[in-house]
Design a protein around this motif. Structure first.
Motif, PDB file in Angstrom:
ATOM      1  N   GLU A   1       1.047   5.751  -1.446  1.00  0.00           N
ATOM      2  CA  GLU A   1       0.370   6.872  -2.084  1.00  0.00           C
ATOM      3  C   GLU A   1       1.389   7.758  -2.768  1.00  0.00           C
ATOM      4  O   GLU A   1       2.577   7.708  -2.466  1.00  0.00           O
TER       5      GLU A   1
ATOM      6  N   PHE B   1       4.057   1.129  -9.451  1.00  0.00           N
ATOM      7  CA  PHE B   1       2.794   1.265  -8.745  1.00  0.00           C
ATOM      8  C   PHE B   1       1.668   1.543  -9.726  1.00  0.00           C
ATOM      9  O   PHE B   1       1.898   2.104 -10.800  1.00  0.00           O
ATOM     10  N   VAL B   2       0.491   1.104  -9.352  1.00  0.00           N
ATOM     11  CA  VAL B   2      -0.690   1.381 -10.154  1.00  0.00           C
ATOM     12  C   VAL B   2      -1.724   2.030  -9.246  1.00  0.00           C
ATOM     13  O   VAL B   2      -1.756   1.763  -8.040  1.00  0.00           O
ATOM     14  N   PRO B   3      -2.555   2.907  -9.811  1.00  0.00           N
ATOM     15  CA  PRO B   3      -3.589   3.535  -8.989  1.00  0.00           C
ATOM     16  C   PRO B   3      -4.508   2.472  -8.395  1.00  0.00           C
ATOM     17  O   PRO B   3      -4.829   1.478  -9.041  1.00  0.00           O
ATOM     18  N   SER B   4      -4.915   2.686  -7.157  1.00  0.00           N
ATOM     19  CA  SER B   4      -5.845   1.747  -6.527  1.00  0.00           C
ATOM     20  C   SER B   4      -7.076   2.523  -6.085  1.00  0.00           C
ATOM     21  O   SER B   4      -7.064   3.737  -5.972  1.00  0.00           O
ATOM     22  N   GLU B   5      -8.141   1.772  -5.842  1.00  0.00           N
ATOM     23  CA  GLU B   5      -9.380   2.404  -5.402  1.00  0.00           C
ATOM     24  C   GLU B   5      -9.180   2.914  -3.976  1.00  0.00           C
ATOM     25  O   GLU B   5      -8.489   2.310  -3.189  1.00  0.00           O
ATOM     26  N   ARG B   6      -9.818   4.014  -3.678  1.00  0.00           N
ATOM     27  CA  ARG B   6      -9.777   4.520  -2.308  1.00  0.00           C
ATOM     28  C   ARG B   6     -10.584   3.633  -1.388  1.00  0.00           C
ATOM     29  O   ARG B   6     -11.595   3.111  -1.782  1.00  0.00           O
TER      30      ARG B   6
ATOM     31  N   ALA C   1       0.846  -1.193   0.000  1.00  0.00           N
ATOM     32  CA  ALA C   1       0.000   0.000   0.000  1.00  0.00           C
ATOM     33  C   ALA C   1       0.881   1.242   0.000  1.00  0.00           C
ATOM     34  O   ALA C   1       1.902   1.282   0.676  1.00  0.00           O
TER      35      ALA C   1
ATOM     36  N   ASP D   1       3.047  -3.031  -7.931  1.00  0.00           N
ATOM     37  CA  ASP D   1       3.108  -3.969  -9.045  1.00  0.00           C
ATOM     38  C   ASP D   1       4.593  -4.131  -9.389  1.00  0.00           C
ATOM     39  O   ASP D   1       5.442  -3.502  -8.768  1.00  0.00           O
TER      40      ASP D   1
ATOM     41  N   LEU E   1      -2.148   4.055  -4.102  1.00  0.00           N
ATOM     42  CA  LEU E   1      -1.468   3.180  -5.052  1.00  0.00           C
ATOM     43  C   LEU E   1      -1.354   1.781  -4.470  1.00  0.00           C
ATOM     44  O   LEU E   1      -1.388   1.587  -3.264  1.00  0.00           O
ATOM     45  N   ARG E   2      -1.185   0.832  -5.399  1.00  0.00           N
ATOM     46  CA  ARG E   2      -0.762  -0.497  -4.949  1.00  0.00           C
ATOM     47  C   ARG E   2       0.441  -0.938  -5.768  1.00  0.00           C
ATOM     48  O   ARG E   2       0.661  -0.483  -6.892  1.00  0.00           O
TER      49      ARG E   2
ATOM     50  N   ASP F   1      -2.794  10.402  -4.282  1.00  0.00           N
ATOM     51  CA  ASP F   1      -3.506   9.272  -4.891  1.00  0.00           C
ATOM     52  C   ASP F   1      -3.057   7.954  -4.250  1.00  0.00           C
ATOM     53  O   ASP F   1      -1.862   7.725  -4.084  1.00  0.00           O
TER      54      ASP F   1
END
Ligand SMILES: [Zn+2]
Length: 140
Positions: A70, A135-140, A68, A122, A119-120, A117
């Motif tokens: 940001e 990292f890729v954007p992740s849902e809040r 996890a 990868d 992130l998770r 933002d």
């Protein structure tokens, strides 16, 4: 030694040394390590021979990052680099463990990536079996 491999920021992936070897080896298992000092609890990145908080060299260990993170700060790069199709995002990423990491954010629209933002983690595989954390954007 193989030739230069494109990296996320500098264009080259550093060769592991005595201090960073465990970190690189863990990337083969797609595990992101964070160096943590057993004496004072400080977490740091990149790995160093000494704790930057208390100076201890004996008590440094490793903890697995949760993945996890940001965006702390980011910029969109529009210049082509080997292995990267512009535009792409170079970001300073803050891990949940508290350390900052220079990396890439892989997003459908790079211009929509901004500070804060979520992130998770990868991975971007390297030819030698190691991998770079991205990292890729992740849902809040
Ligand atoms: Zn320390």
């Amino acid at each position: 030694m193989s030739g230069p491999v494109s990296g996320p920021v500098s264009g080259e992936v550093p060769e592991p040394d005595e201090v960073t070897e465990p970190w690189w080896e863990a990337t083969r298992r797609r595990v992101l390590l964070v160096q943590r000092c057993g004496a004072c609890g400080h977490a740091q990145h990149p790995p160093r021979a000494l704790c930057t908080a208390c100076g201890s060299a004996r008590d440094l260990g490793w903890t697995e990052a949760s993945g996890a993170a940001e965006v702390d700060a980011c910029t969109v790069v529009e210049r082509a680099m080997p292995g990267f199709t512009p535009p792409y995002v170079v970001a300073r990423v803050r891990l949940a463990e508290g350390v900052l990491l220079l990396s890439n954010v892989v997003a459908d629209d790079p211009y929509q990536v901004g500070g804060g933002d979520p992130l998770r983690l990868d991975w971007r595989p390297l030819p030698d079996g190691r991998a770079l954390p991205v990292f890729v954007p992740s849902e809040r």
